[in-house]
Write an enzyme that holds these catalytic residues in place. Structure first.
Site, mmCIF file in Angstrom:
data_model
loop_
_atom_site.group_PDB
_atom_site.id
_atom_site.type_symbol
_atom_site.label_atom_id
_atom_site.label_comp_id
_atom_site.label_asym_id
_atom_site.label_seq_id
_atom_site.Cartn_x
_atom_site.Cartn_y
_atom_site.Cartn_z
ATOM 1 N N HIS A 328 7.805 -5.859 5.747
ATOM 2 C CA HIS A 328 6.693 -5.470 4.881
ATOM 3 C C HIS A 328 6.991 -4.084 4.333
ATOM 4 O O HIS A 328 7.360 -3.180 5.089
ATOM 5 C CB HIS A 328 5.385 -5.457 5.662
ATOM 6 C CG HIS A 328 4.176 -5.409 4.790
ATOM 7 N ND1 HIS A 328 3.793 -4.272 4.110
ATOM 8 C CD2 HIS A 328 3.268 -6.356 4.460
ATOM 9 C CE1 HIS A 328 2.708 -4.523 3.409
ATOM 10 N NE2 HIS A 328 2.359 -5.786 3.604
ATOM 11 N N ARG A 348 -1.678 -1.536 -2.741
ATOM 12 C CA ARG A 348 -0.899 -1.392 -3.987
ATOM 13 C C ARG A 348 -1.478 -2.261 -5.090
ATOM 14 O O ARG A 348 -1.433 -1.897 -6.273
ATOM 15 C CB ARG A 348 0.569 -1.739 -3.726
ATOM 16 C CG ARG A 348 1.308 -0.623 -2.998
ATOM 17 C CD ARG A 348 2.742 -0.995 -2.675
ATOM 18 N NE ARG A 348 2.813 -1.951 -1.579
ATOM 19 C CZ ARG A 348 3.474 -3.094 -1.595
ATOM 20 N NH1 ARG A 348 4.138 -3.454 -2.677
ATOM 21 N NH2 ARG A 348 3.481 -3.890 -0.549
#
Length: 570
Positions: A328, A348
């Protein structure tokens, strides 16, 4: 709170923020996405899968000769916990007998039991720790499902195939994406409260690699929300679903026709081996994050040691895409107490930006996970030396979360990310006002045991669902497709395995002859190892303490050799 030595780089983030915010508000890409050649280059040079020693040929079993992640190959070539000659499986009465055995108590396992119950079939869930101690509980950002008017399963299919580098098994991706809207409805009917807009429409957000807003969510607690809902439904049907906690499976049991007929369990409470006779069996044991591939910190729960891979492989199940691991992009680097902690991609998706020590944006924030991870590793490498170093020797980049409220309005971050805020509040860091320090963290097992659309393996009577399976994600998984994966295929495994159980007849002797065959193959290949697998639980014992333990165990009788092996390999 952040220490003083990080003050200068934090000021750089604040200094560049106004210009970056202006660009983000303009609707234009804040940084150009990579083209195909750029993606290939950054992956081959910086992704951990391509590092020296990351993979090697496995020397035994169905995938013999294939390159597999080194730490996994080591586990597949390890010794079993049991000695078949001493088990007398065919002579002893089973400790438990059930129509359907489900190995693993996470989301996929719960769904399998619920679907079997709906199909009129009784099941037994055998799980390593407690029900819900699974990666399911820990997922945060959301689940992909084509539920908006501008989206479709076809677009979802194309995104997933592209994200997997066009190596996914198409039939599995079709099932994943076509079943998704029904999964959303089914979960809502069971009690999951989805995030919705004022008009009642489902709230959907972008994720890395998605061409449409497709991420449905429950704030940043989707895993806990789904897991609690599914566990409640399991507990509502004690007449149809039995649960055995702290009893992980350590080997499968076959009948003389080669069909799966149950499993050997190991009680963590009594340290006894127990046998389960079953007409069909489903492996839903999740991934291998706690093997700490390449030495990376992990987002995975404590019991994620790849048990299902080991027991399935010894029984003859084929593995798929076991040369690929997902990291990740944003695992916590600071504070040290939560190193590796998952910082959801939804940050994000909402506008957070990855920045180097100079406050510069260096990658498109929503690249697919392997690309984003490789770009962050590159920024922190000696080639660029643009990472932010911590006092304990970790390196990371900033994830500029204060932008989120500036883009969406005051209060948005604390409303959408309450779990994330609480985690950092504990250490005096307000992510509404301060960025987070991040680095890629070992996150997901891209490959696993090969299945078809019915979750069937090449062993009759053995089914697999969730992260333990391989093929649906190819060599890279997009955000939100793992939550969808265990829901879609957990439901399917329960449906088809229960149908099999209705018609299955276990004939002849039960056996664990495949375990003896595995031991003989190790000997033929001159493989010398002290490893015992499944690992069950990882060890974090310091080296100096292990030396003391080994010294004390030096003269203990042979029946404790397994413990010595575990200490030596931990």
């Amino acid at each position: 709170m952040y220490p003083d030595y990080l003050a200068e780089t934090l000021k750089a983030v604040e200094r560049t923020r106004p210009a970056r915010l202006e660009l983000a508000m303009s609707g234009q890409p804040v940084y150009p996405p990579m083209n195909a050649d750029e993606r290939k280059d950054v992956l081959s040079k910086y992704h951990p899968d391509f590092a020296a020693g990351a993979k090697r040929p496995v020397r035994v079993g169905p995938n013999r000769g294939e390159d597999i992640t080194t730490e996994v190959a080591d586990m597949l070539e390890a010794h079993s916990m049991i000695e078949p000659k001493l088990m007398d499986i065919h002579l002893r009465e089973p400790d438990y007998e059930t129509d359907l055995l489900i190995i693993g108590g996470g989301g996929a396992g719960c769904w399998a039991s619920i679907m079997a119950m709906r199909n009129g079939v009784k099941s037994l869930i055998a799980t390593k720790l407690r029900m819900g101690d699974a990666n399911t509980m820990m997922s945060e950002g959301g689940m992909q499902a084509a539920v908006s008017k501008t989206d479709s399963p076809t677009r979802h299919y194309l995104d997933a195939i592209g994200g997997g580098h066009f190596e996914n098994i198409p039939e599995l991706v079709r099932v994943l994406t076509e079943d998704a809207p029904d999964v959303v409805r089914d979960l809502e009917n069971l009690g999951v409260i989805w995030d919705k807009m004022d008009d009642g429409a489902m709230q959907v957000l972008h994720g890395g690699g998605t061409s449409r807003k497709r991420m449905v969510s429950c704030r940043d607690l989707i895993g806990a929300t789904i897991m609690r809902t599914l566990m409640d439904e399991v507990k509502n049907h004690p007449d149809m679903i039995s649960v055995r906690e702290f009893e992980p499976a350590v080997e499968l049991i076959l009948d003389e026709n080669g069909h799966c007929a149950g499993a050997v369990l190991y009680s963590l409470d009594t340290e006894q081996f127990l046998t389960v006779k079953a007409k069909s069996t489903i492996i839903t044991t999740g991934g291998f994050g706690r093997l700490h591939i390449r030495g990376f910190a992990t987002t995975n729960h404590y019991g994620a040691t790849g048990d299902g891979l080991v027991i399935g492989y010894r029984a003859g199940a084929q593995l798929k895409f076991m040369d690929s691991v997902q990291y990740h992009p944003t695992g916590a680097v600071f504070p040290e107490q939560i190193a590796g902690f998952l910082i959801t991609e939804k940050i994000r998706g909402a506008g957070g930006q990855p920045l180097n020590k100079f406050g510069e944006l260096f990658v498109f924030p929503r690249e697919p996970r392997d690309i984003e991870s490789a770009a962050i590793i590159r920024e922190c490498s000696a080639d660029r030396n643009n990472g932010v170093d911590t006092f304990v020797g970790r390196t990371g980049v900033w994830l500029d979360s204060p932008l989120i409220d500036m883009i969406h309005g005051d209060g948005y971050t604390r409303h959408q990310f309450p779990g994330m805020c609480r985690q950092f509040d504990r250490f005096g860091i307000d992510i509404v006002k301060q960025p987070m320090l991040v680095y890629p963290s070992l996150h997901y097992q891209n490959g696993g045991i090969g299945i078809n659309e019915r979750c069937e393996t090449n062993i009759p009577g053995l089914y697999v669902a969730g992260e333990a399976s391989g093929g649906v994600h190819g060599r890279n998984r997009l955000m939100g497709n793992s939550v969808l994966d265990y829901n879609v295929f957990g439901r399917r495994a329960g449906q088809y395995a229960s149908e099999y159980a209705k018609s299955a007849k276990i004939v002849g002797k039960l056996n664990v002859d495949h375990v003896a065959a595995h031991a003989a193959e190790l000997e033929r290949e001159n493989i010398t190892t002290d490893l015992v697998s499944p690992l069950i639980l990882p060890s974090y014992t310091p080296d100096d303490v292990k030396i003391q333990q080994m010294a004390r165990l030096g003269n203990i009788p042979a029946r404790h050799s397994m413990l010595r092996s575990r200490l030596a390999s931990s």
